[in-house]
Design a protein around this motif. Structure first.
Motif, PDB file in Angstrom:
ATOM      1  N   GLY A  95       1.023  -1.329  -0.103  1.00  0.00           N
ATOM      2  CA  GLY A  95      -0.157  -0.226  -0.047  1.00  0.00           C
ATOM      3  C   GLY A  95       0.830   1.214   0.082  1.00  0.00           C
ATOM      4  N   PHE A  96       2.005   1.299   0.636  1.00  0.00           N
ATOM      5  CA  PHE A  96       2.939   2.386   0.675  1.00  0.00           C
ATOM      6  C   PHE A  96       3.480   2.675  -0.652  1.00  0.00           C
ATOM      7  CE2 PHE A  96       7.082   4.202   1.288  1.00  0.00           C
ATOM      8  CZ  PHE A  96       6.824   5.251   1.907  1.00  0.00           C
ATOM      9  N   PHE A  97       3.992   1.578  -1.064  1.00  0.00           N
ATOM     10  CA  PHE A  97       4.717   1.737  -2.397  1.00  0.00           C
ATOM     11  C   PHE A  97       3.645   2.205  -3.535  1.00  0.00           C
ATOM     12  CE2 PHE A  97       8.029  -0.422  -0.548  1.00  0.00           C
ATOM     13  CZ  PHE A  97       9.184   0.556  -0.370  1.00  0.00           C
ATOM     14  N   GLN A  98       2.492   1.695  -3.361  1.00  0.00           N
ATOM     15  CA  GLN A  98       1.333   1.795  -4.549  1.00  0.00           C
ATOM     16  C   GLN A  98       1.188   3.367  -4.422  1.00  0.00           C
ATOM     17  OE1 GLN A  98      -1.923  -0.641  -4.312  1.00  0.00           O
ATOM     18  NE2 GLN A  98      -0.713  -2.477  -5.374  1.00  0.00           N
ATOM     19  N   SER A  99       0.979   3.819  -3.158  1.00  0.00           N
ATOM     20  CA  SER A  99       0.268   5.223  -3.109  1.00  0.00           C
ATOM     21  C   SER A  99       1.608   6.239  -3.345  1.00  0.00           C
ATOM     22  CB  SER A  99      -0.054   5.356  -1.443  1.00  0.00           C
ATOM     23  OG  SER A  99       0.857   5.420  -0.690  1.00  0.00           O
ATOM     24  N   VAL A 100       2.690   5.860  -3.248  1.00  0.00           N
ATOM     25  CA  VAL A 100       3.751   6.830  -3.058  1.00  0.00           C
ATOM     26  C   VAL A 100       4.453   6.651  -4.558  1.00  0.00           C
ATOM     27  CG1 VAL A 100       6.256   7.426  -2.814  1.00  0.00           C
ATOM     28  CG2 VAL A 100       4.713   6.860  -0.847  1.00  0.00           C
ATOM     29  N   LEU A 101       4.388   5.689  -5.094  1.00  0.00           N
ATOM     30  CA  LEU A 101       5.052   5.382  -6.423  1.00  0.00           C
ATOM     31  C   LEU A 101       4.082   5.192  -7.667  1.00  0.00           C
ATOM     32  CD1 LEU A 101       8.133   3.162  -5.333  1.00  0.00           C
ATOM     33  CD2 LEU A 101       8.320   5.694  -5.655  1.00  0.00           C
ATOM     34  N   SER A 102       2.725   5.352  -7.342  1.00  0.00           N
ATOM     35  CA  SER A 102       2.075   5.059  -8.621  1.00  0.00           C
ATOM     36  C   SER A 102       2.219   6.137  -9.710  1.00  0.00           C
ATOM     37  CB  SER A 102       0.238   5.059  -8.020  1.00  0.00           C
ATOM     38  OG  SER A 102       0.226   6.491  -7.486  1.00  0.00           O
ATOM     39  N   GLU A 103       2.004   5.528 -10.801  1.00  0.00           N
ATOM     40  CA  GLU A 103       2.170   6.264 -12.291  1.00  0.00           C
ATOM     41  C   GLU A 103       1.116   6.677 -12.849  1.00  0.00           C
ATOM     42  OE1 GLU A 103       4.989   7.076 -13.347  1.00  0.00           O
ATOM     43  OE2 GLU A 103       6.096   6.083 -11.840  1.00  0.00           O
ATOM     44  N   GLY A 104      -0.188   6.602 -12.023  1.00  0.00           N
ATOM     45  CA  GLY A 104      -1.378   7.110 -12.648  1.00  0.00           C
ATOM     46  C   GLY A 104      -1.163   8.591 -12.595  1.00  0.00           C
ATOM     47  N   ASN A 105      -0.693   9.258 -11.694  1.00  0.00           N
ATOM     48  CA  ASN A 105      -0.582  10.771 -11.508  1.00  0.00           C
ATOM     49  C   ASN A 105       0.165  11.194 -12.942  1.00  0.00           C
ATOM     50  OD1 ASN A 105      -1.055  13.229 -10.670  1.00  0.00           O
ATOM     51  ND2 ASN A 105       0.498  12.833  -9.229  1.00  0.00           N
TER      52      ASN A 105
END
Length: 182
Positions: A90-100
């Motif tokens: 969850g941490f890495f998905q929220s910090v490193l997500s490429e959707g942004n």
């Protein structure tokens, strides 16, 4: 001291999972697209749109809080390990997500057509990341110390799980009592 950690850890897991879930459902980024002669268009993106798996990780942390209460020592170790892994994911998905980045590229293409685009991020992504850090630490506490915490008594077990060869049970049956009845 270690035995007293169970209550705060269970409450902390429930709270950090709830904070992460609320943060994931909140708006992570928004923009207003302005074009000459057209009405303004408001675009908002929530965390669950940018990183869809993060909401599932938050729900797992919330469910783990109840699991720690009901589980025995061996199962608590597994639950704690699951919480640590889910928190890391969850941490890495929220910090490193490429959707942004994908949304920014789309908005830049709109901006190339002459529209004015002003991108604004929110702190919800940071709240989700911090909540997952807290739940990860709490999961580690469950792994390390969960086997020392009290478990639910045999009162909550089904009669089939209880030991049937106990001399006290046979004496109770001889006396005409049902030993499985609490």
């Amino acid at each position: 001291m270690i035995r007293r950690l169970m209550g705060p850890v269970v409450l902390g897991l429930a709270a950090s999972g709830a904070v992460a879930l609320v943060a994931v459902r909140a708006t992570w980024a928004s923009t207003t697209v302005r074009s000459a002669g057209l009405p303004d268009v408001e675009v908002t993106v929530s965390g669950s749109e940018i990183a869809p798996g993060v909401a599932a990780m938050a729900l797992l942390v919330i469910a783990a809080a109840a699991g720690v209460l009901a589980a025995g020592p061996r199962l608590r170790w597994l639950i704690g390990l699951l919480v640590v892994l889910a928190s890391l994911a969850g941490f890495f998905q929220s910090v490193l997500s490429e959707g942004n980045a994908t949304l920014v590229k789309a908005l830049e293409q709109v901006a190339a057509s002459g529209a004015d685009v002003r991108w604004q991020g929110t702190n919800a992504r940071l709240y989700a990341a911090v909540a997952f850090c807290v739940s990860g630490v709490l999961g580690l506490v469950v792994v390390l110390f969960g086997h020392r915490w009290a478990t639910m008594g045999s009162k909550y077990e089904s009669p089939a799980v209880r030991e049937l060869d106990s001399p006290d049970m046979w004496r109770a049956m001889d006396d005409g009592l049902d030993p499985t009845d609490d």
